[in-house]
Write a protein that holds these residues in place. Structure first.
Motif, mmCIF file in Angstrom:
data_model
loop_
_atom_site.group_PDB
_atom_site.id
_atom_site.type_symbol
_atom_site.label_atom_id
_atom_site.label_comp_id
_atom_site.label_asym_id
_atom_site.label_seq_id
_atom_site.Cartn_x
_atom_site.Cartn_y
_atom_site.Cartn_z
ATOM 1 N N HIS A 16 14.202 3.054 1.660
ATOM 2 C CA HIS A 16 14.014 1.655 1.269
ATOM 3 C C HIS A 16 12.939 1.620 0.198
ATOM 4 O O HIS A 16 11.793 2.005 0.446
ATOM 5 N N GLU A 17 13.331 1.172 -0.990
ATOM 6 C CA GLU A 17 12.423 1.132 -2.136
ATOM 7 C C GLU A 17 11.722 2.485 -2.278
ATOM 8 O O GLU A 17 12.386 3.489 -2.393
ATOM 9 N N ALA A 18 10.396 2.534 -2.234
ATOM 10 C CA ALA A 18 9.680 3.809 -2.409
ATOM 11 C C ALA A 18 9.556 4.594 -1.112
ATOM 12 O O ALA A 18 8.928 5.647 -1.087
ATOM 13 N N TRP A 19 10.140 4.075 -0.035
ATOM 14 C CA TRP A 19 10.015 4.717 1.269
ATOM 15 C C TRP A 19 11.205 5.631 1.549
ATOM 16 O O TRP A 19 12.353 5.234 1.376
ATOM 17 N N SER A 20 10.905 6.817 2.017
ATOM 18 C CA SER A 20 11.908 7.784 2.452
ATOM 19 C C SER A 20 11.342 8.444 3.708
ATOM 20 O O SER A 20 10.368 9.197 3.629
ATOM 21 N N ILE A 21 11.933 8.093 4.870
ATOM 22 C CA ILE A 21 11.364 8.508 6.155
ATOM 23 C C ILE A 21 12.484 8.989 7.067
ATOM 24 O O ILE A 21 13.475 8.284 7.272
ATOM 25 N N TYR A 22 12.312 10.162 7.662
ATOM 26 C CA TYR A 22 13.255 10.627 8.678
ATOM 27 C C TYR A 22 12.918 9.952 9.997
ATOM 28 O O TYR A 22 11.752 9.872 10.381
ATOM 29 N N ILE A 23 13.955 9.449 10.658
ATOM 30 C CA ILE A 23 13.774 8.860 11.983
ATOM 31 C C ILE A 23 14.757 9.524 12.933
ATOM 32 O O ILE A 23 15.802 10.019 12.519
ATOM 33 N N ALA A 24 14.394 9.529 14.220
ATOM 34 C CA ALA A 24 15.246 10.173 15.220
ATOM 35 C C ALA A 24 15.174 9.395 16.528
ATOM 36 O O ALA A 24 14.180 8.731 16.823
ATOM 37 N N ALA A 25 16.247 9.517 17.293
ATOM 38 C CA ALA A 25 16.320 8.847 18.591
ATOM 39 C C ALA A 25 17.126 9.685 19.557
ATOM 40 O O ALA A 25 18.004 10.451 19.157
ATOM 41 N N THR A 26 16.810 9.513 20.824
ATOM 42 C CA THR A 26 17.637 10.063 21.891
ATOM 43 C C THR A 26 18.557 8.941 22.353
ATOM 44 O O THR A 26 18.496 7.821 21.818
ATOM 45 N N SER A 27 19.334 9.171 23.357
ATOM 46 C CA SER A 27 20.173 8.105 23.906
ATOM 47 C C SER A 27 19.312 7.029 24.565
ATOM 48 O O SER A 27 19.776 5.926 24.821
ATOM 49 N N GLU A 28 18.024 7.336 24.824
ATOM 50 C CA GLU A 28 17.115 6.397 25.476
ATOM 51 C C GLU A 28 16.359 5.500 24.500
ATOM 52 O O GLU A 28 15.871 4.446 24.874
#
Length: 182
Positions: A16-28
Motif C-alpha cells: 500500500h503506497e510506500a508500504w510493503s509488509i509480509y503478513i501471516a496468519a494461522t487458522s486461528e
C-alpha cells in the motif's frame, strides 16, 4: 509456547503506497506482521524459529481480512483492529502484548508505564525485551512505546517505521479533529 505441529501458516505481501509488509496468519488468526520493506526472509526466519514444523503457504485470499484492516489503518481510517490474533509467548510476554493493545490510538506510553500496568515495576528491561519479541507489528502497537524521556527508542521494524506510524496516527487525529496541516 503452543506448537501447531504440521500446521499451515498462510502469508501474503501487503503493499500500500510506500508500504510493503509480509503478513501471516494461522487458522486461528493473525500471527505475524513484518517490518516495512523487509525481505521475505524476515518471515521465514520467524517461522523457522517459532514454528519449525509448520509450512508456509501463500494465500492472498485468506489474508485479505487482515490486509484490509491494515490498509485502512495505513490510510488513517482505522484506529483499532477487530480481526483475531494468534500470538504465542510466555505469560510475561502475553501480559506485555495485551498491555500494548490498551494504549489508545495516537498516544504513547513509556516502558516503565507498561511495567507498572502489568504490576512488574522493576521489570522495565524485561518489558523492553518482550516488546522487541512482539510478532504482530502495528496491530499490537509496540510503536506506541517510547523512552521515559520521550525519545523514540528501538523498534523491530526500525525507528524510521516507528516514526512513520506515530506520525500517521497524529496526522489522522488532527484531520479527524478538523485541523488539517500540510
Amino acid at each position: 509456547m503452543k506448537n501447531n505441529t504440521n500446521s499451515l501458516i498462510y502469508w501474503t505481501l501487503l503493499t500500500h503506497e510506500a508500504w510493503s509488509i509480509y503478513i501471516a496468519a494461522t487458522s486461528e488468526g493473525l500471527c505475524f506482521v513484518g517490518s516495512q520493506n523487509h525481505p521475505f526472509e524476515e518471515l521465514t526466519r520467524w517461522v523457522q524459529s517459532r514454528f519449525p514444523s509448520n509450512t508456509l503457504n501463500q494465500d492472498n485470499e485468506k489474508l485479505l481480512p487482515y490486509a484490509s484492516e491494515l490498509i485502512e489503518y495505513l490510510q488513517g481510517t482505522r484506529t483499532n483492529f477487530t480481526s483475531p490474533f494468534d500470538f504465542h509467548g510466555t505469560p510475561f510476554q502475553l501480559a506485555v502484548w495485551n498491555a500494548l493493545c490498551s494504549i489508545p490510538y495516537g498516544q504513547t506510553q513509556s516502558y516503565s508505564d507498561i511495567a507498572n500496568q502489568i504490576q512488574k515495576p522493576t521489570a522495565v528491561r524485561a518489558v523492553g525485551a518482550a516488546i522487541g519479541a512482539n510478532p504482530i507489528l502495528i496491530t499490537v502497537p509496540c510503536h506506541r512505546v517510547i523512552g521515559k524521556s520521550g525519545a523514540l527508542t528501538g523498534y523491530r521494524g526500525g525507528v524510521d517505521m516507528k516514526t512513520k506510524l506515530l506520525r500517521l496516527e497524529q496526522d489522522s487525529l488532527l484531520i479527524e479533529g478538523g485541523i488539517q496541516h500540510a
